[in-house]
Write a protein that holds these residues in place. Sequence first.
Motif, PDB file in Angstrom:
ATOM      1  N   GLN A   3       0.700   3.757   4.660  1.00 57.64           N
ATOM      2  CA  GLN A   3       0.403   2.736   5.663  1.00 57.64           C
ATOM      3  C   GLN A   3       0.378   3.352   7.052  1.00 57.64           C
TER       4      GLN A   3
ATOM      5  N   ASN B 287      -0.917  -0.684  -4.187  1.00 59.10           N
ATOM      6  CA  ASN B 287      -2.327  -0.481  -3.853  1.00 59.10           C
ATOM      7  C   ASN B 287      -2.557   0.945  -3.363  1.00 59.10           C
TER       8      ASN B 287
ATOM      9  N   GLU C  48       0.833  -1.196   0.000  1.00 57.13           N
ATOM     10  CA  GLU C  48       0.000   0.000   0.000  1.00 57.13           C
ATOM     11  C   GLU C  48       0.873   1.253   0.000  1.00 57.13           C
TER      12      GLU C  48
ATOM     13  N   LYS D 157      -4.170   3.929  -1.391  1.00 54.61           N
ATOM     14  CA  LYS D 157      -4.845   4.242  -0.143  1.00 54.61           C
ATOM     15  C   LYS D 157      -5.162   5.727  -0.154  1.00 54.61           C
TER      16      LYS D 157
END
Length: 496
Positions: free
Chosen positions: A390, A415, A387, A417
């Motif tokens: 984090q 990913n 991500e 976020k």
Amino acid sequence: MTGTGRNVPLCMVLGLFGLFMIHASGDGKLSSAPHHDQMRQLQAFKASLVSGSAISPSPSPQQQVVSGSRVYHVTDYGADPTGKSDSIEALDKAIADAFQGPSEGVLMEGISNLGGVQIDLDGGNYLLSKPLRLPAAGAGNLMIHGGTLRASDDFPADGYLIDLSSTTQEEMKEGSSSDLNSELTSSSSSYNYEYITLKDLMLDCNYRGGGISVVNSLRTGIDNCYIAHFTSNGILVQGGHETYIRNSFLGQHITAGGDAGERNYTGTAINLMGNDNAVTDVVIFSAAIGIIASGQANTFSGVHCYNKATGFGGTGIYLKLPGLTQTRIVNSYLDYTGIVAEDPVQLHISSSFFLGDAFILLKSINGVANGVSIVDNMFSGSNKGVEIVQLDQSKVPFTQIDQVVVDRNNAKGMNIKATVARGSTEGNGSSWTVDFSPVLLFPNLIKHVQYSLSSSRDGVFPNHVLRNVSENRVVIESDVAVPANVFVAVDQSLST
């Protein structure tokens, strides 16, 4: 002076020159040289008089007479530019003489202006057995430039090649670090130096201590420096204000990446324990930590960190200021190594590139995240599900969250976020759910929801309502079953 006035002495000089030419032939007779040669010599002499190259005009009363150069060449003091013998005494003498020169008034109160005096290293390579220090505090407007300084094998392991600290503070460092920190934060503490410039230098720490220490100084410039082989800090800034580090290269080991010993890198390239500093256009190519900041209001721009991969335990930029970060990171390149921020408050990260699964970690110390903007960055990874932003809530969870915006970032092989998300769903029924948990940064936190429900069934106007937002899942319900499309936008960043 009028034109006529200028011609009178000129004619007298030319007349004397003519007599000289006659006298040179002997017994008052004309020289046997051809007449045109004599005329050519006379014309050349006249031209030199007119241009002023032969006779300099008397200085006017307003002109200042320069007593001597303010550039001190260390080789004139016996410094060895080959690096074979210790040159610390010669460099100390050159700096001591520079401090004895005329002062041009004051800078900050208590700081005498040395007038731009320069310590010129003459492009040499100088061996030092102990730190190079200025002879006394309370001076400024001095430059050291143009050469290489290398620590000897018996250089103090806790020393710095260039140490801008006072004698009192050096004694405090040898005693208690808490005493030094108290001295630096005291409102009655005056600055040691102002406007000291370190430029065009290579510092080889020889795995003996650090490169540059700037303690309680004001407006220090570190420009175009190459600092290598440090074991503590490449550059340490402690107290003071406005140290600007520009166009420089730092690394514990000299490498261009892909080093087999990377997992064993130690030390910190730049350690900022003060406020209002800037690091711009700097490359950090090997160290356990690229930059660590424990002072407020610092700016990092154009920084390229590939000091030690996160997978090996490295950190590109570590913001160790829980509760009062006030840091801006822009236009930077985090190369296989990321950013860690403890309890970030007023943190801005934008227009930067994160390569090799590098990410941003928000670490909870007291559960505070306030005024954080992470926007318009690029992330590139290896499709391992990493991500881009984090949370480390191993100590305590984030509970005081306000004005945190993570949005408009793009990712390839990583990913996303964010604190802002949009989603949709469709179906025939009376309940619709949109799950934002894979995208939203903070768990179980939705502060604001906007949604629309459109139905294709004619003549039916269902009542509908937002029913639930727990676990970052938005549930919309209607009083009758209808085929509908539901569009939802959520935000975790809005103030309560």
